[in-house]
Design a protein around this motif. Structure first.
Motif, PDB file in Angstrom:
ATOM      1  N   PRO A   9      19.133  -1.488 -37.527  1.00  0.00           N
ATOM      2  CA  PRO A   9      18.930  -2.713 -38.304  1.00  0.00           C
ATOM      3  C   PRO A   9      17.462  -2.987 -38.616  1.00  0.00           C
ATOM      4  O   PRO A   9      17.121  -3.366 -39.722  1.00  0.00           O
ATOM      5  CB  PRO A   9      19.518  -3.816 -37.421  1.00  0.00           C
ATOM      6  N   LYS A  10      16.587  -2.807 -37.612  1.00  0.00           N
ATOM      7  CA  LYS A  10      15.172  -3.057 -37.855  1.00  0.00           C
ATOM      8  C   LYS A  10      14.603  -2.047 -38.843  1.00  0.00           C
ATOM      9  O   LYS A  10      13.722  -2.379 -39.631  1.00  0.00           O
ATOM     10  CB  LYS A  10      14.379  -3.031 -36.559  1.00  0.00           C
ATOM     11  N   LEU A  11      15.099  -0.826 -38.799  1.00  0.00           N
ATOM     12  CA  LEU A  11      14.646   0.206 -39.730  1.00  0.00           C
ATOM     13  C   LEU A  11      14.990  -0.181 -41.168  1.00  0.00           C
ATOM     14  O   LEU A  11      14.159  -0.045 -42.072  1.00  0.00           O
ATOM     15  CB  LEU A  11      15.261   1.564 -39.375  1.00  0.00           C
ATOM     16  N   GLN A  40      16.980 -10.138 -41.333  1.00  0.00           N
ATOM     17  CA  GLN A  40      16.285 -10.723 -40.183  1.00  0.00           C
ATOM     18  C   GLN A  40      17.006 -11.975 -39.690  1.00  0.00           C
ATOM     19  O   GLN A  40      17.213 -12.147 -38.487  1.00  0.00           O
ATOM     20  CB  GLN A  40      14.855 -11.119 -40.566  1.00  0.00           C
ATOM     21  N   LEU A  41      17.361 -12.842 -40.614  1.00  0.00           N
ATOM     22  CA  LEU A  41      18.035 -14.083 -40.242  1.00  0.00           C
ATOM     23  C   LEU A  41      19.421 -13.819 -39.660  1.00  0.00           C
ATOM     24  O   LEU A  41      19.838 -14.494 -38.716  1.00  0.00           O
ATOM     25  CB  LEU A  41      18.117 -15.030 -41.439  1.00  0.00           C
ATOM     26  N   ARG A  42      20.118 -12.843 -40.201  1.00  0.00           N
ATOM     27  CA  ARG A  42      21.446 -12.493 -39.675  1.00  0.00           C
ATOM     28  C   ARG A  42      21.322 -11.987 -38.243  1.00  0.00           C
ATOM     29  O   ARG A  42      22.078 -12.388 -37.364  1.00  0.00           O
ATOM     30  CB  ARG A  42      22.116 -11.430 -40.537  1.00  0.00           C
ATOM     31  N   ARG A  43      20.350 -11.116 -38.011  1.00  0.00           N
ATOM     32  CA  ARG A  43      20.143 -10.559 -36.672  1.00  0.00           C
ATOM     33  C   ARG A  43      19.778 -11.666 -35.685  1.00  0.00           C
ATOM     34  O   ARG A  43      20.283 -11.708 -34.560  1.00  0.00           O
ATOM     35  CB  ARG A  43      19.064  -9.480 -36.722  1.00  0.00           C
ATOM     36  N   ALA A  44      18.918 -12.584 -36.090  1.00  0.00           N
ATOM     37  CA  ALA A  44      18.523 -13.707 -35.228  1.00  0.00           C
ATOM     38  C   ALA A  44      19.730 -14.585 -34.894  1.00  0.00           C
ATOM     39  O   ALA A  44      19.896 -15.025 -33.750  1.00  0.00           O
ATOM     40  CB  ALA A  44      17.407 -14.523 -35.884  1.00  0.00           C
ATOM     41  N   ALA A  45      20.564 -14.845 -35.901  1.00  0.00           N
ATOM     42  CA  ALA A  45      21.760 -15.668 -35.675  1.00  0.00           C
ATOM     43  C   ALA A  45      22.720 -14.969 -34.724  1.00  0.00           C
ATOM     44  O   ALA A  45      23.323 -15.619 -33.856  1.00  0.00           O
ATOM     45  CB  ALA A  45      22.445 -15.964 -37.002  1.00  0.00           C
ATOM     46  N   GLN A  46      22.862 -13.661 -34.834  1.00  0.00           N
ATOM     47  CA  GLN A  46      23.762 -12.923 -33.947  1.00  0.00           C
ATOM     48  C   GLN A  46      23.234 -12.904 -32.515  1.00  0.00           C
ATOM     49  O   GLN A  46      23.993 -12.962 -31.565  1.00  0.00           O
ATOM     50  CB  GLN A  46      23.955 -11.497 -34.475  1.00  0.00           C
ATOM     51  N   ARG A  47      21.898 -12.829 -32.370  1.00  0.00           N
ATOM     52  CA  ARG A  47      21.297 -12.851 -31.032  1.00  0.00           C
ATOM     53  C   ARG A  47      21.533 -14.191 -30.341  1.00  0.00           C
ATOM     54  O   ARG A  47      21.679 -14.261 -29.136  1.00  0.00           O
ATOM     55  CB  ARG A  47      19.787 -12.612 -31.131  1.00  0.00           C
ATOM     56  N   HIS A  48      21.539 -15.252 -31.122  1.00  0.00           N
ATOM     57  CA  HIS A  48      21.695 -16.596 -30.559  1.00  0.00           C
ATOM     58  C   HIS A  48      23.156 -17.062 -30.558  1.00  0.00           C
ATOM     59  O   HIS A  48      23.433 -18.220 -30.260  1.00  0.00           O
ATOM     60  CB  HIS A  48      20.814 -17.599 -31.313  1.00  0.00           C
ATOM     61  N   GLY A  49      24.067 -16.168 -30.936  1.00  0.00           N
ATOM     62  CA  GLY A  49      25.480 -16.488 -30.878  1.00  0.00           C
ATOM     63  C   GLY A  49      25.999 -17.415 -31.954  1.00  0.00           C
ATOM     64  O   GLY A  49      27.038 -18.025 -31.817  1.00  0.00           O
ATOM     65  N   ASP A  50      25.260 -17.537 -33.071  1.00  0.00           N
ATOM     66  CA  ASP A  50      25.707 -18.404 -34.177  1.00  0.00           C
ATOM     67  C   ASP A  50      26.722 -17.715 -35.036  1.00  0.00           C
ATOM     68  O   ASP A  50      26.832 -16.585 -35.167  1.00  0.00           O
ATOM     69  CB  ASP A  50      24.531 -18.841 -35.041  1.00  0.00           C
TER      70      ASP A  50
END
Length: 114
Positions: free
Chosen positions: A2-4, A104-114
């Motif tokens: 994902p980061k790539l 980036q926003l999708r990954r952040a939301a998934q990390r925080h369980g949103d």
């Protein structure tokens, strides 16, 4: 991975900015301007430039509609910023920038369980 992909989008945004604005600057240094009569006579100077101009404008319109519709997603960035960048700077810059920020926003939301 994902980061790539995010990095690839951001690199493509920079490439899109540099490649297109190199030629935009050449146009302005050569006496071109964005006054409608001057700009559109250059953009529609022959069948090839007309086809490219219409292709880019149609693609920019599709991107704009999609970005605005996509705002309902919790991880979609603010679309109006990217629509403005699309028409003020260029589609080759705004589109990959939008996609990178969206990931980036999708990954952040998934990390925080949103």
């Amino acid at each position: 991975m994902p980061k790539l992909l995010e990095r690839a989008y951001f690199i493509l945004a920079i490439v899109g900015l540099l490649f297109t604005w190199y030629f935009n600057i050449q146009f302005f240094l050569g006496g071109g301007n964005v006054a409608p009569s001057s700009f559109f006579s250059s953009a529609f100077a022959n069948p090839l430039t007309t086809a490219i101009t219409l292709d880019v404008y149609c693609s920019a319109l599709v991107f704009s509609v999609w970005a605005i519709a996509d705002q309902k997603e919790s991880f979609a960035p603010r679309p109006w910023i990217y629509v403005l960048l699309c028409f003020a700077v260029g589609l080759a810059f705004a589109f990959p920038l939008y996609l990178g920020r969206r990931r980036q926003l999708r990954r952040a939301a998934q990390r925080h369980g949103d």
